[in-house]
Write an enzyme that holds these catalytic residues in place. Structure first.
Site, short mmCIF file in Angstrom:
data_model
loop_
_atom_site.label_atom_id
_atom_site.label_comp_id
_atom_site.label_asym_id
_atom_site.label_seq_id
_atom_site.Cartn_x
_atom_site.Cartn_y
_atom_site.Cartn_z
N PHE A 140 -24.29 -18.10 21.86
CA PHE A 140 -24.43 -18.20 20.40
C PHE A 140 -23.05 -18.32 19.78
CE2 PHE A 140 -24.93 -16.88 16.02
CZ PHE A 140 -26.08 -17.57 15.67
N ASP A 225 -15.12 -16.74 22.60
CA ASP A 225 -15.74 -16.35 21.34
C ASP A 225 -15.89 -14.83 21.36
OD1 ASP A 225 -17.47 -15.63 19.30
OD2 ASP A 225 -18.66 -17.48 19.44
N LYS A 254 -16.74 -11.15 12.18
CA LYS A 254 -17.51 -9.90 12.04
C LYS A 254 -16.67 -8.70 11.61
CE LYS A 254 -21.63 -10.91 14.81
NZ LYS A 254 -22.73 -10.78 13.86
C1 PLP Z 1 -20.59 -14.64 19.45
C2 PLP Z 1 -20.82 -15.11 18.05
N1 PLP Z 1 -20.17 -16.21 17.61
C3 PLP Z 1 -20.34 -16.66 16.36
C4 PLP Z 1 -21.20 -16.05 15.49
C5 PLP Z 1 -21.39 -16.58 14.10
O1 PLP Z 1 -20.80 -15.74 13.17
P1 PLP Z 1 -21.16 -15.85 11.61
O2 PLP Z 1 -22.56 -15.35 11.45
O3 PLP Z 1 -20.13 -14.98 10.94
O4 PLP Z 1 -21.00 -17.29 11.23
C6 PLP Z 1 -21.91 -14.90 15.91
C7 PLP Z 1 -22.85 -14.23 15.00
O5 PLP Z 1 -23.69 -13.46 15.39
C8 PLP Z 1 -21.71 -14.43 17.23
O6 PLP Z 1 -22.36 -13.35 17.67
#
Ligand code: PLP
Length: 398
Positions: A140, A225, A254
């Site tokens: 994700f 990520d 986050k």
């Molecule tokens: C690993 C990871 N990358 C990217 C995102 C996307 O973040 P945002 O919701 O701040 O766009 C998330 C959101 O849950 C995530 O868990």
């Protein structure tokens, strides 16, 4: 008060985009690991705004930093320098492999920046045909079109074709699959050190090291990520520290500012230099308010023993959940690192989440059947005991 909260929920159902299956409570206040709804009811929070409020709700140092900064300068754009932005970039570089930082406002935006940087760097260095990024199945990376295309889960793609071209998906934790997938167009490998939304999936101990070696041998960039697992969530400031394999590029968001929207792309100098003025931008990115909070977050995580608490409490929660697993055969697995812990059930977890909410404990379910526990890192033994007792009651009622 009762009427007002319920009326607002009803109105929200009419005026807000229908993108979330929200729980029918309206939260008005938070402190530490507690939040209160509009009826004055208290909840113990094991969601923390989805791994965002790592220092707990309204941590006094964060509140103070925000109050002071709000009275001085909230925003000035990136046409000028601002102090907190430089201070936060310095802290991120001091405590990681990184040497330069680009600030944005969310995880998805950090992913977009990483995709653009990887393409720009590789095209300049190796030629225009190098643009493909290998990402993982069950991953994700966010909901904007580039981040969505990077996300290796069909259920999120449905209805949004055509996706951005240039992504190849490999099974997570399978080094051989990545080796096979590398071709003349590949420019980078992007991976979550621990898959969060995918169900709290941990890699084998040597997976990330293997990816790093592979990337170094083939001239690819390794992008982590760390949006969900960074900023202390696993007991170290960054999850990659557990695996002794720093990347070339890392994304954060986050909990970086404990709830004030922020995202960041951290990179080595050599890679970051591919971006020149005009290549990428964000009006709000790195604004003084968010970055002042970010500085306080890093200082507090390190100086106030929060990382240590995360490790100790993470072990305690894991043990407690393993105890429940012995009692309830429908618990298939319990896994995690620090305070990101998954409890995989044989059935959908939605009803368990609702029953816990009814008993005053907020938990979350991801990947359908995985209860995910991502509390503030200041959580105490007593609060974990309340969660475990609540789960025990809810499981026994099934
Ligand atoms: C690993 C990871 N990358 C990217 C995102 C996307 O973040 P945002 O919701 O701040 O766009 C998330 C959101 O849950 C995530 O868990």
């Amino acid at each position: 008060m009762v009427i007002k909260g319920e009326a607002l929920i009803r109105e929200g159902q009419q005026v807000l985009a229908n993108t979330y299956a929200r729980n029918p409570i309206l939260l008005v206040r938070g402190k530490g690991a507690q939040v209160w709804d509009s009826n004055g009811r208290e909840y113990l929070d094991f969601v923390a705004g989805i791994a965002v409020c790592n220092l707990g709700h309204c941590h006094p140092k964060v509140v103070q930093a925000l109050e002071e900064q709000a009275g001085q300068l909230i925003h000035c754009s990136n046409l000028y320098y601002n102090g907190p932005q430089v201070e936060l970039a310095r802290r991120l570089c001091e405590h990681s492999f990184g040497e330069r930082v680009f600030f944005c406002n969310s995880g998805a935006e950090a992913t977009e920046a990483a995709i653009k940087l990887a393409r720009k760097y590789s095209k300049a260095r190796y030629g225009p045909e190098r643009y493909e990024i290998i990402t993982m199945e069950n991953s994700f990376h966010g909901r904007t079109m580039g981040a969505l295309s990077a996300t290796g889960q069909k259920k999120f793609h449905q209805g949004f074709d055509p996706l951005l071209p240039g992504f190849t998906y490999c099974p997570f934790d399978d080094l051989e699959a990545v080796t096979q997938a590398i071709g003349p167009r590949t420019c980078a490998v992007m991976v979550e050190p621990i898959q969060g939304e995918g169900g709290v999936i941990l890699p084998s101990p040597d997976y990330l090291k293997g990816l790093k070696q592979l990337c170094n041998q083939t001239g690819l960039l390794l992008i982590y990520d760390e949006v969900q697992v960074g900023m202390g969530r696993t007991g170290r400031l960054f999850a990659y520290e557990h695996y002794d394999a720093p990347p070339h590029v890392m994304t954060l968001a986050k909990s970086l500012a404990n709830g004030v929207p922020i995202g960041a792309l951290v990179a080595t100098n050599e890679v970051a230099e591919a971006f020149v003025p005009g290549d990428h931008a964000s009006t709000f990115g790195g604004n003084p308010l968010a970055t002042a909070a970010g500085c306080t977050v890093i200082d507090t995580l390190i100086e106030d023993g929060i990382l240590e608490n995360c490790e100790v409490m993470g072990r305690y929660l894991l043990q407690g959940l393993l105890g429940l697993k012995k009692r309830y055969a429908f618990i298939k697995a319990v896994r995690g690192k620090g305070l990101i812990i998954g409890c995989e059930l044989e059935f959908e977890g939605k009803e368990i989440v609702e029953s816990c909410l009814a008993k005053g404990v907020l938990i979350n379910c991801t990947a359908g059947k995985v209860l995910r526990f991502i509390p503030p890192l200041i959580i105490t033994r007593e609060e974990i005991d309340i969660l475990l007792e609540t789960l025990n009651e809810v499981f026994a009622e099934r």
